[in-house]
Write a protein that holds these residues in place. Structure first.
Motif, PDB file in Angstrom:
ATOM      1  N   MET A   1      -3.646  42.604   9.344  1.00 14.62           N
ATOM      2  CA  MET A   1      -3.069  41.568   8.488  1.00 14.62           C
ATOM      3  C   MET A   1      -3.836  40.455   8.418  1.00 14.62           C
ATOM      4  N   ARG A   2      -4.406  40.234   6.979  1.00  9.30           N
ATOM      5  CA  ARG A   2      -5.588  38.731   7.265  1.00  9.30           C
ATOM      6  C   ARG A   2      -4.717  37.772   6.121  1.00  9.30           C
ATOM      7  N   PHE A   3      -4.693  36.561   6.648  1.00 11.20           N
ATOM      8  CA  PHE A   3      -3.800  35.828   6.411  1.00 11.20           C
ATOM      9  C   PHE A   3      -5.149  34.737   5.676  1.00 11.20           C
ATOM     10  N   GLU A   4      -5.437  34.886   4.053  1.00 12.99           N
ATOM     11  CA  GLU A   4      -6.490  33.859   3.398  1.00 12.99           C
ATOM     12  C   GLU A   4      -6.730  32.832   2.912  1.00 12.99           C
ATOM     13  N   GLY A   5      -5.201  32.652   2.845  1.00 11.87           N
ATOM     14  CA  GLY A   5      -5.143  30.861   2.234  1.00 11.87           C
ATOM     15  C   GLY A   5      -3.795  30.599   2.702  1.00 11.87           C
ATOM     16  N   PHE A   6      -3.677  29.478   2.745  1.00  7.70           N
ATOM     17  CA  PHE A   6      -1.811  29.052   2.679  1.00  7.70           C
ATOM     18  C   PHE A   6      -2.039  27.101   1.849  1.00  7.70           C
ATOM     19  N   SER A   7      -1.214  27.384   1.421  1.00  6.82           N
ATOM     20  CA  SER A   7      -0.801  26.153   0.615  1.00  6.82           C
ATOM     21  C   SER A   7      -0.006  26.047   0.386  1.00  6.82           C
ATOM     22  N   PHE A   8       1.456  24.370   1.200  1.00  5.85           N
ATOM     23  CA  PHE A   8       2.955  24.014   0.365  1.00  5.85           C
ATOM     24  C   PHE A   8       3.201  25.499  -1.449  1.00  5.85           C
ATOM     25  N   GLY A   9       3.452  26.191  -1.698  1.00  6.02           N
ATOM     26  CA  GLY A   9       3.923  26.687  -2.614  1.00  6.02           C
ATOM     27  C   GLY A   9       3.260  28.248  -2.696  1.00  6.02           C
ATOM     28  N   SER A  10       1.973  28.720  -2.430  1.00  5.79           N
ATOM     29  CA  SER A  10       1.744  28.989  -1.849  1.00  5.79           C
ATOM     30  C   SER A  10       1.390  30.569  -0.910  1.00  5.79           C
ATOM     31  N   ILE A  11       0.930  31.501  -0.436  1.00  2.00           N
ATOM     32  CA  ILE A  11       0.641  32.054   0.705  1.00  2.00           C
ATOM     33  C   ILE A  11      -0.364  33.520   0.334  1.00  2.00           C
ATOM     34  N   ARG A  12      -1.501  33.591   1.124  1.00  2.00           N
ATOM     35  CA  ARG A  12      -1.978  35.047   0.240  1.00  2.00           C
ATOM     36  C   ARG A  12      -2.362  35.630   1.599  1.00  2.00           C
ATOM     37  N   ILE A  13      -1.539  36.846   1.771  1.00  2.00           N
ATOM     38  CA  ILE A  13      -1.746  37.114   3.283  1.00  2.00           C
ATOM     39  C   ILE A  13      -2.504  39.608   2.368  1.00  2.00           C
ATOM     40  N   ASP A  14      -3.275  40.008   2.950  1.00  2.00           N
ATOM     41  CA  ASP A  14      -4.254  41.081   2.906  1.00  2.00           C
ATOM     42  C   ASP A  14      -4.903  40.666   0.987  1.00  2.00           C
ATOM     43  N   GLY A  15      -5.254  39.829   0.254  1.00  2.00           N
ATOM     44  CA  GLY A  15      -5.436  39.643  -1.111  1.00  2.00           C
ATOM     45  C   GLY A  15      -4.408  39.639  -2.410  1.00  2.00           C
ATOM     46  N   VAL A  16      -3.074  39.612  -1.524  1.00  2.00           N
ATOM     47  CA  VAL A  16      -1.816  39.575  -2.346  1.00  2.00           C
ATOM     48  C   VAL A  16      -1.378  37.821  -2.424  1.00  2.00           C
ATOM     49  N   SER A  17      -1.291  37.291  -3.671  1.00  2.00           N
ATOM     50  CA  SER A  17      -0.550  36.048  -3.362  1.00  2.00           C
ATOM     51  C   SER A  17       0.899  36.386  -3.743  1.00  2.00           C
ATOM     52  N   TYR A  18       1.712  35.371  -2.764  1.00  2.00           N
ATOM     53  CA  TYR A  18       2.574  35.004  -3.075  1.00  2.00           C
ATOM     54  C   TYR A  18       3.102  33.600  -3.380  1.00  2.00           C
ATOM     55  N   ASP A  19       4.107  33.176  -3.794  1.00  2.00           N
ATOM     56  CA  ASP A  19       4.432  31.924  -4.356  1.00  2.00           C
ATOM     57  C   ASP A  19       6.237  31.448  -3.758  1.00  2.00           C
ATOM     58  N   HIS A  20       6.653  32.769  -3.104  1.00  2.00           N
ATOM     59  CA  HIS A  20       7.810  32.314  -2.454  1.00  2.00           C
ATOM     60  C   HIS A  20       7.696  32.713  -1.065  1.00  2.00           C
ATOM     61  N   ASP A  21       8.698  32.113  -0.915  1.00  2.00           N
ATOM     62  CA  ASP A  21       8.706  32.622   0.817  1.00  2.00           C
ATOM     63  C   ASP A  21       9.049  34.431   1.071  1.00  2.00           C
ATOM     64  N   VAL A  22       8.418  34.709   1.978  1.00  2.00           N
ATOM     65  CA  VAL A  22       8.373  36.136   2.616  1.00  2.00           C
ATOM     66  C   VAL A  22       8.815  36.082   4.083  1.00  2.00           C
ATOM     67  N   VAL A  23       9.257  37.588   4.349  1.00  2.00           N
ATOM     68  CA  VAL A  23       9.490  38.335   4.857  1.00  2.00           C
ATOM     69  C   VAL A  23       8.968  39.463   5.153  1.00  2.00           C
ATOM     70  N   ILE A  24       7.825  39.738   7.200  1.00  2.00           N
ATOM     71  CA  ILE A  24       7.041  40.574   7.383  1.00  2.00           C
ATOM     72  C   ILE A  24       7.665  41.126   8.400  1.00  2.00           C
ATOM     73  N   ASP A  25       7.647  42.680   8.474  1.00  2.00           N
ATOM     74  CA  ASP A  25       8.405  43.505   8.569  1.00  2.00           C
ATOM     75  C   ASP A  25       7.640  44.235   9.706  1.00  2.00           C
ATOM     76  N   ARG A  26       7.419  44.248  10.758  1.00  2.00           N
ATOM     77  CA  ARG A  26       6.375  45.514  11.230  1.00  2.00           C
ATOM     78  C   ARG A  26       5.774  46.148   9.885  1.00  2.00           C
ATOM     79  N   GLY A  27       4.565  44.979   9.476  1.00  2.00           N
ATOM     80  CA  GLY A  27       3.730  45.163   9.356  1.00  2.00           C
ATOM     81  C   GLY A  27       3.956  44.728   7.660  1.00  2.00           C
ATOM     82  N   GLU A  28       5.345  45.189   6.912  1.00  2.00           N
ATOM     83  CA  GLU A  28       4.911  45.151   5.922  1.00  2.00           C
ATOM     84  C   GLU A  28       5.567  43.601   5.496  1.00  2.00           C
ATOM     85  N   VAL A  29       5.205  43.372   3.945  1.00  2.00           N
ATOM     86  CA  VAL A  29       5.052  42.135   3.626  1.00  2.00           C
ATOM     87  C   VAL A  29       6.523  41.728   2.556  1.00  2.00           C
ATOM     88  N   ARG A  30       7.680  41.461   2.480  1.00  2.00           N
ATOM     89  CA  ARG A  30       8.802  41.582   1.060  1.00  2.00           C
ATOM     90  C   ARG A  30       8.859  40.086   1.347  1.00  2.00           C
TER      91      ARG A  30
END
Length: 115
Positions: free
Chosen positions: A1-30
């Motif tokens: 799992m690659r964390f490519e960017g983080f700023s308050f309001g956004s996080i980028r994990i494995d090339g996908v940007s998320y603008d909400h809180d995330v849960v990482i459960d056994r390698g799956e992001v939701r």
């Protein structure tokens, strides 16, 4: 799992940007589903992490990123982690990402990215 960017309001994990809180459960992001915890918001001034949410307990280590310290974690969550013998880290999200970059085995996470 690659964390490519983080700023308050956004996080980028494995090339996908998320603008909400995330849960990482056994390698799956939701998306973190915090609706069940909203009823506790008034008592904490912010929607806390509560046992009512889908916490990814199937791990040995749970990392909770609190944003800049804004995400409260209810004492019941801490007690449940202890009961389950899950090592619980409650740290700012930036520090949580650093812990996750170390690729510790059997680790799940909840990351607060919105302010």
């Amino acid at each position: 799992m690659r964390f490519e960017g983080f700023s308050f309001g956004s996080i980028r994990i494995d090339g996908v940007s998320y603008d909400h809180d995330v849960v990482i459960d056994r390698g799956e992001v939701r998306k973190r589903k915090k609706k069940a915890s909203k009823k506790f918001r008034q008592a904490f001034g912010h929607t806390p992490l509560s046992l009512k949410e889908g916490i990814p307990w199937k791990c040995r280590r749970l990392v909770v990123g609190t944003g800049n310290g804004a995400l409260p974690v209810m004492k019941e969550v801490q007690a449940e982690a202890k009961r389950r013998r899950v090592e619980l880290f409650i740290v700012p999200t930036e520090q949580a990402i650093e812990l996750l970059k170390q690729k510790p085995p059997h680790t799940n996470a909840i990351l607060h990215v919105t302010c």
